[in-house]
Design a protein around this motif. Structure first.
Motif, mmCIF file in Angstrom:
data_model
loop_
_atom_site.group_PDB
_atom_site.id
_atom_site.type_symbol
_atom_site.label_atom_id
_atom_site.label_comp_id
_atom_site.label_asym_id
_atom_site.label_seq_id
_atom_site.Cartn_x
_atom_site.Cartn_y
_atom_site.Cartn_z
ATOM 1 N N SER A 134 0.833 -1.216 0.000
ATOM 2 C CA SER A 134 0.000 0.000 0.000
ATOM 3 C C SER A 134 0.862 1.257 0.000
ATOM 4 O O SER A 134 0.496 2.270 -0.612
ATOM 5 C CB SER A 134 -1.024 -0.007 1.143
ATOM 6 O OG SER A 134 -0.381 -0.116 2.352
ATOM 7 N N GLN A 135 2.026 1.191 0.629
ATOM 8 C CA GLN A 135 2.939 2.357 0.537
ATOM 9 C C GLN A 135 3.414 2.561 -0.906
ATOM 10 O O GLN A 135 3.557 3.686 -1.370
ATOM 11 C CB GLN A 135 4.145 2.149 1.443
ATOM 12 C CG GLN A 135 3.812 2.253 2.918
ATOM 13 C CD GLN A 135 5.082 2.377 3.741
ATOM 14 O OE1 GLN A 135 5.885 3.251 3.509
ATOM 15 N NE2 GLN A 135 5.252 1.484 4.704
ATOM 16 N N MET A 136 3.647 1.450 -1.595
ATOM 17 C CA MET A 136 4.079 1.565 -2.998
ATOM 18 C C MET A 136 2.966 2.196 -3.834
ATOM 19 O O MET A 136 3.235 3.011 -4.718
ATOM 20 C CB MET A 136 4.455 0.179 -3.556
ATOM 21 C CG MET A 136 5.750 -0.376 -2.958
ATOM 22 S SD MET A 136 6.089 -2.073 -3.477
ATOM 23 C CE MET A 136 6.779 -1.830 -5.116
ATOM 24 N N ARG A 137 1.708 1.825 -3.526
ATOM 25 C CA ARG A 137 0.583 2.427 -4.264
ATOM 26 C C ARG A 137 0.526 3.921 -4.008
ATOM 27 O O ARG A 137 0.328 4.718 -4.927
ATOM 28 C CB ARG A 137 -0.738 1.771 -3.838
ATOM 29 C CG ARG A 137 -0.932 0.434 -4.513
ATOM 30 C CD ARG A 137 -2.232 -0.259 -4.142
ATOM 31 N NE ARG A 137 -2.033 -1.684 -4.349
ATOM 32 C CZ ARG A 137 -1.993 -2.605 -3.400
ATOM 33 N NH1 ARG A 137 -2.206 -2.282 -2.134
ATOM 34 N NH2 ARG A 137 -1.746 -3.866 -3.690
ATOM 35 N N SER A 138 0.758 4.315 -2.737
ATOM 36 C CA SER A 138 0.653 5.741 -2.417
ATOM 37 C C SER A 138 1.768 6.534 -3.092
ATOM 38 O O SER A 138 1.641 7.732 -3.311
ATOM 39 C CB SER A 138 0.653 5.957 -0.903
ATOM 40 O OG SER A 138 1.912 5.616 -0.388
ATOM 41 N N LYS A 139 2.852 5.877 -3.448
ATOM 42 C CA LYS A 139 3.944 6.589 -4.144
ATOM 43 C C LYS A 139 3.884 6.376 -5.658
ATOM 44 O O LYS A 139 4.828 6.675 -6.381
ATOM 45 C CB LYS A 139 5.292 6.095 -3.615
ATOM 46 C CG LYS A 139 5.531 6.493 -2.169
ATOM 47 C CD LYS A 139 6.991 6.424 -1.815
ATOM 48 C CE LYS A 139 7.253 6.618 -0.340
ATOM 49 N NZ LYS A 139 6.832 7.850 0.261
ATOM 50 N N LYS A 140 2.772 5.795 -6.108
ATOM 51 C CA LYS A 140 2.534 5.569 -7.549
ATOM 52 C C LYS A 140 3.576 4.635 -8.192
ATOM 53 O O LYS A 140 3.889 4.731 -9.377
ATOM 54 C CB LYS A 140 2.452 6.893 -8.309
ATOM 55 C CG LYS A 140 1.388 7.853 -7.784
ATOM 56 C CD LYS A 140 0.674 8.538 -8.925
ATOM 57 C CE LYS A 140 -0.477 9.427 -8.483
ATOM 58 N NZ LYS A 140 -1.500 8.774 -7.669
ATOM 59 N N ILE A 141 4.144 3.755 -7.339
ATOM 60 C CA ILE A 141 5.028 2.711 -7.890
ATOM 61 C C ILE A 141 4.150 1.556 -8.351
ATOM 62 O O ILE A 141 4.533 0.738 -9.177
ATOM 63 C CB ILE A 141 6.019 2.212 -6.816
ATOM 64 C CG1 ILE A 141 6.839 3.377 -6.277
ATOM 65 C CG2 ILE A 141 6.954 1.155 -7.394
ATOM 66 C CD1 ILE A 141 7.724 3.012 -5.101
ATOM 67 N N LEU A 142 2.954 1.490 -7.792
ATOM 68 C CA LEU A 142 1.966 0.494 -8.213
ATOM 69 C C LEU A 142 0.673 1.234 -8.528
ATOM 70 O O LEU A 142 0.403 2.292 -7.945
ATOM 71 C CB LEU A 142 1.698 -0.518 -7.093
ATOM 72 C CG LEU A 142 2.815 -1.502 -6.750
ATOM 73 C CD1 LEU A 142 2.394 -2.364 -5.554
ATOM 74 C CD2 LEU A 142 3.184 -2.387 -7.930
ATOM 75 N N GLY A 143 -0.109 0.654 -9.417
ATOM 76 C CA GLY A 143 -1.407 1.246 -9.732
ATOM 77 C C GLY A 143 -1.459 1.749 -11.164
ATOM 78 O O GLY A 143 -0.847 1.157 -12.063
ATOM 79 N N HIS A 144 -2.170 2.878 -11.341
ATOM 80 C CA HIS A 144 -2.384 3.418 -12.680
ATOM 81 C C HIS A 144 -1.167 4.240 -13.124
ATOM 82 O O HIS A 144 -0.637 5.038 -12.372
ATOM 83 C CB HIS A 144 -3.652 4.297 -12.638
ATOM 84 C CG HIS A 144 -4.008 4.885 -13.959
ATOM 85 N ND1 HIS A 144 -4.502 4.121 -15.010
ATOM 86 C CD2 HIS A 144 -3.923 6.153 -14.417
ATOM 87 C CE1 HIS A 144 -4.706 4.900 -16.045
ATOM 88 N NE2 HIS A 144 -4.364 6.138 -15.722
ATOM 89 N N ASN A 145 -0.725 4.027 -14.342
ATOM 90 C CA ASN A 145 0.355 4.812 -14.938
ATOM 91 C C ASN A 145 1.561 4.923 -13.990
ATOM 92 O O ASN A 145 2.000 6.012 -13.630
ATOM 93 C CB ASN A 145 -0.175 6.211 -15.308
ATOM 94 C CG ASN A 145 0.858 7.025 -16.086
ATOM 95 O OD1 ASN A 145 1.792 6.470 -16.667
ATOM 96 N ND2 ASN A 145 0.691 8.340 -16.094
ATOM 97 N N ILE A 146 2.101 3.796 -13.607
ATOM 98 C CA ILE A 146 3.167 3.802 -12.588
ATOM 99 C C ILE A 146 4.391 4.605 -13.065
ATOM 100 O O ILE A 146 4.815 4.499 -14.206
ATOM 101 C CB ILE A 146 3.589 2.371 -12.179
ATOM 102 C CG1 ILE A 146 4.086 1.555 -13.375
ATOM 103 C CG2 ILE A 146 2.466 1.634 -11.486
ATOM 104 C CD1 ILE A 146 4.786 0.273 -12.985
ATOM 105 N N LEU A 147 4.887 5.410 -12.170
ATOM 106 C CA LEU A 147 6.075 6.241 -12.414
ATOM 107 C C LEU A 147 6.009 6.977 -13.757
ATOM 108 O O LEU A 147 7.023 7.165 -14.434
ATOM 109 C CB LEU A 147 7.349 5.380 -12.345
ATOM 110 C CG LEU A 147 7.598 4.666 -11.010
ATOM 111 C CD1 LEU A 147 8.627 3.567 -11.156
ATOM 112 C CD2 LEU A 147 8.050 5.653 -9.947
ATOM 113 N N ASP A 148 4.777 7.323 -14.150
ATOM 114 C CA ASP A 148 4.536 8.035 -15.426
ATOM 115 C C ASP A 148 5.075 7.285 -16.642
ATOM 116 O O ASP A 148 5.548 7.904 -17.603
ATOM 117 C CB ASP A 148 5.145 9.448 -15.371
ATOM 118 C CG ASP A 148 4.383 10.337 -14.407
ATOM 119 O OD1 ASP A 148 3.150 10.175 -14.311
ATOM 120 O OD2 ASP A 148 5.033 11.164 -13.730
ATOM 121 N N THR A 149 5.030 5.974 -16.580
ATOM 122 C CA THR A 149 5.539 5.190 -17.718
ATOM 123 C C THR A 149 4.425 4.768 -18.665
ATOM 124 O O THR A 149 4.683 4.123 -19.677
ATOM 125 C CB THR A 149 6.224 3.897 -17.208
ATOM 126 O OG1 THR A 149 5.249 3.155 -16.449
ATOM 127 C CG2 THR A 149 7.447 4.182 -16.360
#
Ligand SMILES: Cc1cc2nc3c(=O)[nH]c(=O)nc-3n(C[C@H](O)[C@H](O)[C@H](O)COP(=O)(O)O)c2cc1C
Ligand code: SF4
Length: 412
Positions: A134-149
């Protein structure tokens, strides 16, 4: 935990993560093309750490070919091999590094759905693992458009039911689909039609952790360790009659003797080593007099030994080898999925013969048949479980027949 090197296990001594920054390896990968990530891993010479030692870069490249709206990426944390516990320690001390390796791999093959397949016995880790996810999700490492990739990728945890066969890739997939854990026919291969018949990349926990460490430090740093044909470092699970059992990260090339004496602090009660079993219960035996062999793929190949998961079980000279083999075969009889005859019946028959041998009442035909049954299993079993179930027995017959057939004079 004592490390000889800390390329992969760098974070093992850190406290439980309260918060963290996006790692340099992940940032680097997010700015690379798929081909560049795969090239970096290929140049590292990393081989799969789950047992089969398939080149990881090659697997990534083969997986990347298959395009799909849904593509699975599985981390195999079944770790059912007795004597193996390095994946448990990786998930306990640096699960973030493992998850980051999964994200980097997802970027390389454009996977959408990550699954950590965790053996039931490791359920005690789930709360902490979910916390990190869940911490990874909050930092956008997981989820939609991860790390703007532009990639949508998330990871979920699936708890296995504690069957050894479910560590085998296709059985693992069957079990996620809700079926009994039994291996599939190949082809089609998992990379093309795996979970729910979608393209699937499946790797071991340590393999993902190594991918993360390589991306962070560069392949050039990785290949400074080890040998030309076995570059890098390896986690070993050292166990049995040693003074200091545990998970250790070693550079390839250290000898078994050094591992036992310097890392494991010698054999308990100053006994001698009778043999070591390499790669877990499905592995061969190396006798105590032959421990000068370097821990590398190429040196093990020369003596027909597979490194497997990297477990090293040290057995002292008080152990009766027939008792040991009986325990090995009982394990495989229990874990055989029953799909094919050589394994289902072979393990039962080997146990019957071993029981007679332990009592010293084996017949002449037992002596002939035990090797025949073992070889039939090795060559005719459907999957790796049955093929390797007689490995310890066959290597004992080859290396120390006098210990196996020592009661032969009492033949009925
Ligand atoms: C009976 C059996 C059990 C296995 N158990 C595991 C396991 O617990 N963990 C694992 O990573 N691989 C296990 N494997 C190997 C997997 O099938 C697969 O090769 C591996 O997960 C691929 O990952 P890698 O390329 O990173 O090594 C097992 C294979 C067999 C035949
Ligand atoms: S070798 Fe055959 S019986 Fe044994 S686990 Fe594999 S498929 Fe099942």
């Amino acid at each position: 935990m004592k490390r000889i090197v800390s390329f992969i296990t760098e974070n093992f001594e850190k406290e439980v993560l309260e918060s963290f920054e996006i790692s340099s390896g992940l940032l680097r990968a997010s700015n690379m093309t798929e081909d560049e990530i795969i090239e970096e891993i290929s140049l590292s010479g990393l081989k799969g750490r789950g047992g089969a030692a398939y080149p990881t870069g090659k697997k990534l490249a083969q997986s990347a070919v298959f395009k799909s709206d849904v593509k699975y990426l599985i981390c195999n944390a079944d770790e059912g091999e007795p004597g193996t516990f390095k994946d448990r320690d990786l998930l306990k001390y640096d699960a973030l590094g493992v998850f980051e390796g999964m994200v980097i791999s997802a970027l390389a093959v454009r996977a959408t759905d990550g699954i950590l397949y965790l053996r039931e016995e490791y359920s005690f880790l789930i709360d902490e693992l979910e916390n990190i996810l869940s911490q990874m999700r909050s930092k956008k490492i997981l989820g939609h458009n991860i790390l703007d990739t532009g990639l949508n990728f998330d990871i979920s945890i699936f708890s296995g039911a504690g069957a050894y066969i479910c560590g085998e890739g296709t059985s693992l997939i069957e079990s996620i689909e809700g079926k009994p854990g039994r291996p599939r026919n190949k082809p089609p291969y998992t990379k093309e039609q795996g979970l729910f018949m979608k393209p699937t990349l499946l790797n071991n926990v340590e393999t993902y952790a190594a991918i993360n460490a390589i991306m962070k430090n560069g392949y050039e740093e990785f290949i400074k360790y080890g040998t030309e044909k076995s570059p890098g470092t390896k986690l070993i699970s050292l166990c049995g009659n040693v003074n200091s059992p545990g998970t250790y990260e070693i550079p390839f090339g250290v000898t078994l003797k050094e591992i036992i004496e310097k890392i494991g602090n010698g054999v308990k009660n100053e006994r001698n080593v009778k043999f070591v079993q390499i790669g877990g219960i499905s592995g061969p035996l190396i006798l105590g007099k032959n421990l000068d062999i370097p821990f590398t793929y190429e040196d093990f190949d020369k003596i027909d030994v597979s490194m497997g998961s990297g477990a090293i079980l040290v057995v002292d000279d008080q152990t009766d080898i027939l008792d040991f083999l009986d325990a090995v075969q009982a394990f495989f009889k229990h874990e055989s999925c029953g799909k094919c005859t050589p394994c289902r019946e072979g393990n039962r028959q080997l146990l019957n013969v071993l029981a007679r041998m332990r009592k010293g009442i084996e017949t002449e035909s037992d002596i002939v048949n035990i090797e025949r049954i073992a070889k039939t299993m090795k060559y005719a079993s459907f999957c790796g479980l049955g093929q390797t179930a007689p490995t310890a027995l066959l290597s004992a017959i080859k290396n120390c027949p006098e210990e196996i057939f020592r009661r032969g004079e009492q033949h009925a």
